[in-house]
Write a protein that holds these residues in place. Structure first.
Motif, short mmCIF file in Angstrom:
data_model
loop_
_atom_site.label_atom_id
_atom_site.label_comp_id
_atom_site.label_asym_id
_atom_site.label_seq_id
_atom_site.Cartn_x
_atom_site.Cartn_y
_atom_site.Cartn_z
N ILE A 106 0.85 -1.19 0.00
CA ILE A 106 0.00 0.00 0.00
C ILE A 106 0.89 1.24 0.00
CG2 ILE A 106 -1.71 1.30 1.33
CD1 ILE A 106 -2.80 -1.31 2.35
N PRO A 107 0.64 2.22 -0.87
CA PRO A 107 1.45 3.44 -0.88
C PRO A 107 1.28 4.23 0.42
CG PRO A 107 -0.46 3.68 -2.31
CD PRO A 107 -0.42 2.23 -1.90
N GLN A 108 2.26 5.04 0.72
CA GLN A 108 2.23 5.85 1.94
C GLN A 108 1.04 6.80 1.94
OE1 GLN A 108 4.58 5.81 4.66
NE2 GLN A 108 5.02 3.83 3.70
N LYS A 109 0.36 6.88 3.08
CA LYS A 109 -0.77 7.79 3.24
C LYS A 109 -0.32 8.93 4.15
CE LYS A 109 -3.53 5.02 0.96
NZ LYS A 109 -4.09 5.40 -0.35
N ILE A 110 -0.15 10.12 3.55
CA ILE A 110 0.37 11.28 4.26
C ILE A 110 -0.67 12.40 4.26
CG2 ILE A 110 2.26 12.95 4.45
CD1 ILE A 110 3.21 10.10 4.72
#
Length: 275
Positions: free
Chosen positions: A58-62
């Motif tokens: 999962i891509p980073q959630k920022i």
């Protein structure tokens, strides 16, 4: 010799029996699988089933946020420049308010910017500013929270599917009502987690930028405009005061006439006494 042959025969018979009994006992044990005792066990089984296949990373959630405050010489030009940056970076102005304090005129904006354009938008705003009184930029990594919510949501969905399968096989009304009650509770939990996940995704996809810019009212300008206005206000105030005094005298004319008559008779009486 007879006893020796008999002894070997008994040994061979017993060993043969043991070999035939062991597979049958293993087959009986392996044919049963105990179901989970409670919902937590079922939930852990669902998590194990989810963890079994290799899922893509999962891509980073920022979550990014910024708060800016600065002074400007021209409010209108600054707002137009910000609006151009908003249009260029596909942002939206969520709130717009303006007002006036004792010594400055201000305007506050709350802007939602797509996360991929966050840095470009901040750079566009910063170009026309000599210095910032406040420039706070923060980022929060919520990837772990996102994964946890997604995992819990999937677990609740699997649990709901199991209850729906059990509901199809139920025959008693009491069992049907109890299962439907459990399904309703699980459905509420699913909707709550979906709402949390949607809110989290919204904050990740769009960043919030708060901008406050103001113009200071110069003291000299205040003096130039205030002296003439103060003199004119003093003249008007004196005229109004005189008018009010005359009006008040006119409004009490009966009392003045009575007082004058009363004073005339008293004076006349004193003159008679003197004679």
């Amino acid at each position: 010799m007879r006893y020796i042959f008999f002894f070997f025969f008994v040994l061979l018979t017993l060993s043969g029996c043991n070999k035939h009994e062991e597979p049958s006992s293993n087959l009986i044990v392996s044919s049963f699988k105990l179901p989970p005792k409670n919902e937590s066990a079922a939930s852990s089984d669902a998590k194990d089933e989810m963890a079994a296949p290799a899922s893509p990373e999962i891509p980073q959630k920022i979550i990014k946020e910024a708060s800016l405050r600065f002074e400007t010489d021209n409010l209108e030009d600054t707002f137009n420049r910000i609006q151009s940056a908003v249009t260029l970076n596909k942002a939206t102005i969520q709130n717009d308010s303006e007002g006036k304090d004792y010594n400055n005129i201000y305007r506050n904006l709350t802007i939602r910017v797509p996360s991929q354009n966050f840095d470009a938008f901040i750079n566009a705003i910063s170009k026309g500013v000599s210095y910032f009184e406040r420039k706070d930029i923060s980022s929060q990594n919520v990837t772990e929270q996102y994964i946890d919510l997604t995992s819990r949501l999937n677990t609740k969905r699997k649990l709901e599917e199991r209850y729906l399968q059990i509901l199809q096989k139920a025959t008693k009304i009491s069992e049907i009502l109890e299962i439907e009650k459990q399904i309703s509770t699980i459905r509420e939990e699913i909707e709550a987690k979906q709402g949390q996940l949607k809110y989290l995704e919204s904050r990740v996809s769009e960043s919030t930028v708060t901008i406050e810019f103001y113009k200071t009212i110069a003291q000299k300008e205040g003096v130039k405009t205030s002296y003439g206005s103060k003199i004119w206000a003093a003249i008007q105030s004196g005229f109004y005061s005189l008018s009010e005094f005359l009006i008040s005298i006119i409004s009490v004319w009966p009392f003045i006439i009575v007082f004058c008559i009363f004073a005339y008779f008293i004076r006349k009486r004193f003159k008679r006494k003197k004679k």
